[in-house]
Write an enzyme that holds these catalytic residues in place. Sequence first.
Site, PDB file in Angstrom:
ATOM      1  N   GLY A 235       0.803  -1.218   0.000  1.00 24.92           N
ATOM      2  CA  GLY A 235       0.000   0.000   0.000  1.00 24.92           C
ATOM      3  C   GLY A 235       0.833   1.263   0.000  1.00 24.92           C
ATOM      4  O   GLY A 235       1.850   1.373  -0.690  1.00 24.92           O
ATOM      5  N   CYS A 236       0.424   2.222   0.829  1.00 23.76           N
ATOM      6  CA  CYS A 236       1.058   3.540   0.829  1.00 23.76           C
ATOM      7  C   CYS A 236       2.541   3.498   1.180  1.00 23.76           C
ATOM      8  O   CYS A 236       3.297   4.394   0.794  1.00 23.76           O
ATOM      9  CB  CYS A 236       0.332   4.468   1.800  1.00 23.76           C
ATOM     10  SG  CYS A 236      -1.357   4.876   1.313  1.00 23.76           S
ATOM     11  N   VAL A 237       2.972   2.475   1.912  1.00 22.15           N
ATOM     12  CA  VAL A 237       4.375   2.405   2.317  1.00 22.15           C
ATOM     13  C   VAL A 237       5.283   1.926   1.187  1.00 22.15           C
ATOM     14  O   VAL A 237       6.510   2.023   1.286  1.00 22.15           O
ATOM     15  CB  VAL A 237       4.527   1.483   3.546  1.00 22.15           C
ATOM     16  CG1 VAL A 237       4.577   0.017   3.139  1.00 22.15           C
ATOM     17  CG2 VAL A 237       5.755   1.844   4.358  1.00 22.15           C
ATOM     18  N   ALA A 238       4.713   1.425   0.087  1.00 19.56           N
ATOM     19  CA  ALA A 238       5.503   0.722  -0.921  1.00 19.56           C
ATOM     20  C   ALA A 238       6.475   1.617  -1.679  1.00 19.56           C
ATOM     21  O   ALA A 238       7.492   1.131  -2.173  1.00 19.56           O
ATOM     22  CB  ALA A 238       4.585   0.015  -1.912  1.00 19.56           C
TER      23      ALA A 238
END
Length: 378
Positions: free
Chosen positions: A163-166
């Site tokens: 998700g957003c951390v990728a």
Amino acid sequence: MRVPVIVDDAPSPTTLPGGTTATGAATTVLAVRTALPPHRYRQDDLTELIGDLCLAPGAERTLLRRLHASAGVRTRHLALPIERYAGLGDFGKSNDAWVAAGLDLGEQALTGALEEAGLAPRDVDLLVCTSITGIAAPSLDARLAGRVGLRPDVKRVPVFGLGCVAGAAGLARLHDYLRGHPDDTAVLLTVELCSLTLQQCDDSPANLVAGALFGDGAAAVVAQGRGTRGRDGVGPTVVATRSHLYPDTEQLLGWNIGASGFRVVIGAGVPGMVRRHFGADLRAFLAHNGLTVDDIGTWVCHPGGPKVLSAVADVLGLPDGALDTAWHSLATVGNMSSASVLHILQNTRETHRPEPGTWGLVLAMGPGFCSELVLLRW
């Protein structure tokens, strides 16, 4: 001025000041390129149209309008013209649209970044491709390989679930790979078409928040260990990374996946997690590398939303303006999940042009609940 000695999280034969080693541990970022869909809308123009998709006819729209007004977003890009979303109907059609639009945007980001780096597709040795807004087998990277001219022996790592951390985690994993293959060229490609996950006839707060906050886009990073085949020295360099997974937080952020596709999970406790844990973890990472918060000159922070950005600034005691690039990205393109932090990194390189020797930090959070930190030197 104090010159800290960098100690990379992974062991290296000989650690030198500045984070490099005799084996070429530092990773050079040669290029970052973002690709945005052509369908750009003002937030004010989207509010009622998204309400038509998510709410029953005649339903109260006070919450919807308040969320759109407070999201910190002025404009966003969507994968499709807004009038086409009502006709998607089911997960299959939405996912087909993700494949088609994702390939186009992924190609633009990938080829644009390689051109900026002075490299050709055949120069790519590793392609990491991440998305959390659709799924395909063969994966996007496999479908792009022949389309853009990657070598048949290119190493591919498709990633789903970060998700957003990728964006930050992907950059960190490029660094891990290049430590062992310093003469290679590694590319991270993120493709996030968040609008295609919007659930129709769903008035849940999480769905309405997603409809107010998220935008669509793709981004690519080209990196090398020794910079032997591209434009060496353009920087920044990656000198250390750290991952952190928080126990018992699986239900805080992510998807519930069912017949209608990806139903978003956004817990109200995300800003609280940042305030309770993130400041101490980040300071510990910097201290491990001989640095403090005050040593960081550029902050490349994923724009999770206004409450998350405010929480990051508060727990770190950042001065006014430290996260301006994140606020600007949120305002102009919305939260593009994993592509956002790379969009901010591109803007930092092109617009702010940090002075050589400036320390930078890439930071992002995502499902798990987890965080990723990447220490940069310009």
